[in-house]
Design a protein around this motif. Structure first.
Motif, PDB file in Angstrom:
ATOM      1  N   GLU A  56       0.838  -1.207   0.000  1.00 44.04           N
ATOM      2  CA  GLU A  56       0.000   0.000   0.000  1.00 44.04           C
ATOM      3  C   GLU A  56       0.868   1.250   0.000  1.00 44.04           C
ATOM      4  OE1 GLU A  56      -3.198   0.067   2.866  1.00 44.04           O
ATOM      5  OE2 GLU A  56      -3.576  -2.066   2.547  1.00 44.04           O
ATOM      6  N   ASN A  57       1.929   1.256   0.802  1.00 47.01           N
ATOM      7  CA  ASN A  57       2.852   2.394   0.814  1.00 47.01           C
ATOM      8  C   ASN A  57       3.469   2.601  -0.561  1.00 47.01           C
ATOM      9  OD1 ASN A  57       2.388   2.862   3.534  1.00 47.01           O
ATOM     10  ND2 ASN A  57       4.158   1.659   4.196  1.00 47.01           N
ATOM     11  N   HIS A  58       3.833   1.515  -1.213  1.00 49.82           N
ATOM     12  CA  HIS A  58       4.425   1.584  -2.552  1.00 49.82           C
ATOM     13  C   HIS A  58       3.429   2.200  -3.536  1.00 49.82           C
ATOM     14  CE1 HIS A  58       7.213   0.413  -5.746  1.00 49.82           C
ATOM     15  NE2 HIS A  58       6.194  -0.103  -6.404  1.00 49.82           N
ATOM     16  N   ALA A  59       2.181   1.743  -3.487  1.00 53.23           N
ATOM     17  CA  ALA A  59       1.141   2.276  -4.377  1.00 53.23           C
ATOM     18  C   ALA A  59       0.949   3.770  -4.144  1.00 53.23           C
ATOM     19  CB  ALA A  59      -0.178   1.523  -4.162  1.00 53.23           C
ATOM     20  N   LYS A  60       0.891   4.169  -2.880  1.00 56.60           N
ATOM     21  CA  LYS A  60       0.726   5.593  -2.546  1.00 56.60           C
ATOM     22  C   LYS A  60       1.902   6.413  -3.061  1.00 56.60           C
ATOM     23  CE  LYS A  60      -2.053   4.722   1.568  1.00 56.60           C
ATOM     24  NZ  LYS A  60      -2.034   4.609   3.038  1.00 56.60           N
ATOM     25  N   SER A  61       3.110   5.866  -2.935  1.00 53.24           N
ATOM     26  CA  SER A  61       4.300   6.596  -3.390  1.00 53.24           C
ATOM     27  C   SER A  61       4.293   6.808  -4.900  1.00 53.24           C
ATOM     28  CB  SER A  61       5.581   5.871  -2.958  1.00 53.24           C
ATOM     29  OG  SER A  61       5.818   4.730  -3.762  1.00 53.24           O
ATOM     30  N   LEU A  62       3.587   5.937  -5.612  1.00 54.49           N
ATOM     31  CA  LEU A  62       3.467   6.059  -7.069  1.00 54.49           C
ATOM     32  C   LEU A  62       2.234   6.874  -7.468  1.00 54.49           C
ATOM     33  CD1 LEU A  62       4.338   2.363  -8.024  1.00 54.49           C
ATOM     34  CD2 LEU A  62       5.820   4.373  -8.273  1.00 54.49           C
ATOM     35  N   GLY A  63       1.443   7.298  -6.485  1.00 50.59           N
ATOM     36  CA  GLY A  63       0.238   8.073  -6.768  1.00 50.59           C
ATOM     37  C   GLY A  63      -0.892   7.246  -7.350  1.00 50.59           C
ATOM     38  N   LEU A  64      -0.911   5.942  -7.048  1.00 51.35           N
ATOM     39  CA  LEU A  64      -1.931   5.052  -7.593  1.00 51.35           C
ATOM     40  C   LEU A  64      -3.141   5.004  -6.666  1.00 51.35           C
ATOM     41  CD1 LEU A  64       0.446   2.221  -8.829  1.00 51.35           C
ATOM     42  CD2 LEU A  64      -0.428   4.183 -10.101  1.00 51.35           C
ATOM     43  N   SER A  65      -4.328   4.764  -7.254  1.00 49.80           N
ATOM     44  CA  SER A  65      -5.570   4.881  -6.482  1.00 49.80           C
ATOM     45  C   SER A  65      -6.075   3.577  -5.887  1.00 49.80           C
ATOM     46  CB  SER A  65      -6.664   5.484  -7.370  1.00 49.80           C
ATOM     47  OG  SER A  65      -6.911   4.640  -8.486  1.00 49.80           O
ATOM     48  N   SER A  66      -5.564   2.439  -6.355  1.00 46.71           N
ATOM     49  CA  SER A  66      -6.033   1.171  -5.799  1.00 46.71           C
ATOM     50  C   SER A  66      -5.036   0.058  -6.067  1.00 46.71           C
ATOM     51  CB  SER A  66      -7.404   0.798  -6.375  1.00 46.71           C
ATOM     52  OG  SER A  66      -7.302   0.483  -7.745  1.00 46.71           O
ATOM     53  N   ILE A  67      -5.237  -1.032  -5.322  1.00 44.78           N
ATOM     54  CA  ILE A  67      -4.456  -2.256  -5.524  1.00 44.78           C
ATOM     55  C   ILE A  67      -5.433  -3.329  -5.982  1.00 44.78           C
ATOM     56  CG2 ILE A  67      -3.042  -4.039  -4.441  1.00 44.78           C
ATOM     57  CD1 ILE A  67      -2.074  -1.950  -2.463  1.00 44.78           C
ATOM     58  N   ILE A  68      -5.056  -4.057  -7.019  1.00 41.81           N
ATOM     59  CA  ILE A  68      -5.872  -5.159  -7.509  1.00 41.81           C
ATOM     60  C   ILE A  68      -5.066  -6.455  -7.433  1.00 41.81           C
ATOM     61  CG2 ILE A  68      -7.343  -3.786  -9.030  1.00 41.81           C
ATOM     62  CD1 ILE A  68      -5.535  -4.807 -11.379  1.00 41.81           C
TER      63      ILE A  68
END
Length: 168
Positions: free
Chosen positions: A105-117
């Motif tokens: 989740e931290n990685h996704a946030k650092s990339l500015g992504l809105s969700s994990i699938i």
């Protein structure tokens, strides 16, 4: 400690991932696929291809200089795909998987992504329930499970992937 894996980690990652998903060693943990599939979960060639794609990141959980957990993260548009979440079978239920999910989740946030699938084999009820307890929801999307030389189905019931998603 969770850090980014490198290409030098491929042999250890391959052994870990296969030990957690398939074969006798996987039966020591609750996430085994051995009752559904035969063969290997991955091989060094596939792992090398993963590392060579700049959209892919593998995080590794290391303790005493040994990789005991890992997760594959793939940038896909505005989403992060999470795959091959792995914890050594002997150490499952110790919180390592939760820590890897949090770092994803931290990685996704650092990339500015809105969700994990992610995709999970539909008949893996305990695993689907685990992800749901961690905030993932069933999107309703389904996909046929791929047959290959690596993924050999031994299950009597047909397998399919279900898509889970968590907004972040």
């Amino acid at each position: 400690m969770i850090t980014k894996a490198t290409i030098e980690d491929i042999p250890a990652l391959t052994i870990l991932i296969n030990s957690a998903y398939r074969g006798e060693t996987s039966k020591k943990g609750w996430t085994t696929e051995a009752y559904l599939l035969e063969g290997k979960r991955t091989d060094e060639q596939e792992m090398t291809e993963i590392f060579l794609d700049s959209k892919n990141t593998i995080l590794k959980f290391t303790e005493n200089d040994k990789i005991i957990g890992s997760v594959l993260l793939v940038e896909k548009g505005h989403q992060l795909y999470l795959g091959m979440l792995t914890v050594s079978p002997e150490l499952q239920n110790s919180g390592i998987g939760k820590k890897l999910l949090a770092e994803a989740e931290n990685h996704a946030k650092s990339l500015g992504l809105s969700s994990i699938i992610m995709t999970v084999i539909s008949v893996r009820d305990e695993l689907v329930a685990w992800y749901k307890r961690h905030g993932y929801v069933d999107t309703g999307k389904r996909e046929a499970f791929p047959e290959s030389e690596i993924h050999v189905t031994v299950s009597e019931e047909p397998l399919e992937f279900i898509y889970l998603e968590k907004k972040i």
